[in-house]
Design an enzyme around this catalytic site. Sequence first.
Site: not given
Length: 212
Positions: A12, A14, A66, A108, A110, A151, A179, A181
């Site tokens: 966590g 981010n 699912r 998202n 990445h 992505d 630097q 994200e």
Amino acid sequence: MLKLVVCVSGGGTNLQAILDSIDNGAITNTEVAAVISNNANAYALTRAREHGITGICISPKQYESRESFNRAFLKQIDNFEPDLIVLAGFLVVIPEMMIQKYRNRIINIHPSLIPSFCGTGYYGLKVHEGALERGVKVTGATVHFVDEGTDTGPIILQQPVMVEAEDTPEILQRRVMEQAEWKILPQAIDMIANGRVEVINGKAVIADNGKS
Ligand code: GRF
């Protein structure tokens, strides 16, 4: 006020960057309605709860199929009526019905410069192992809208990060987080919260903020 739901699976950091950026004003017009994780032990849930934010665990492992998980997951998301869903290290495949319902409202982060080192099998440390194996001199991170691919959605922001001679995957991962994200994810959220991002012909277009 942009209402977020943040989906997480791990530490966590981010999420923490988002929470700190809201607290210090780097992100404006935004609130986090809930944090959802597939991993009950994710420290990201602790970060949320310590911040007074609802933390929910829902996992495919709890469901017969699912499809039944996908329905339950989407229902959980819908309950919060988010304007934007943020995938911050979320390792569960997003159901197509959710992508359709929240078209260009799921982003998202990445840890590479897409289209390098992304797609199936490239997640977490594997991304940085691939970059070091290929010998790239520059890597970085990307914030993008989520579409039906892996992505592959419209790119919103990217930040380059230099690779250094002695880098291990772990050292490089940390540098990319620090630097790139933790900077571009909050920045992208603030831009969306202030109406500065639009998808035109499949490309994310950033409007000038007029501050320069
Ligand atoms: C980050 O490296 C992010 O780029 C990737 O998963 C990791 C999540 O880290 N998608 P954290 O849970 O935000 O610390």
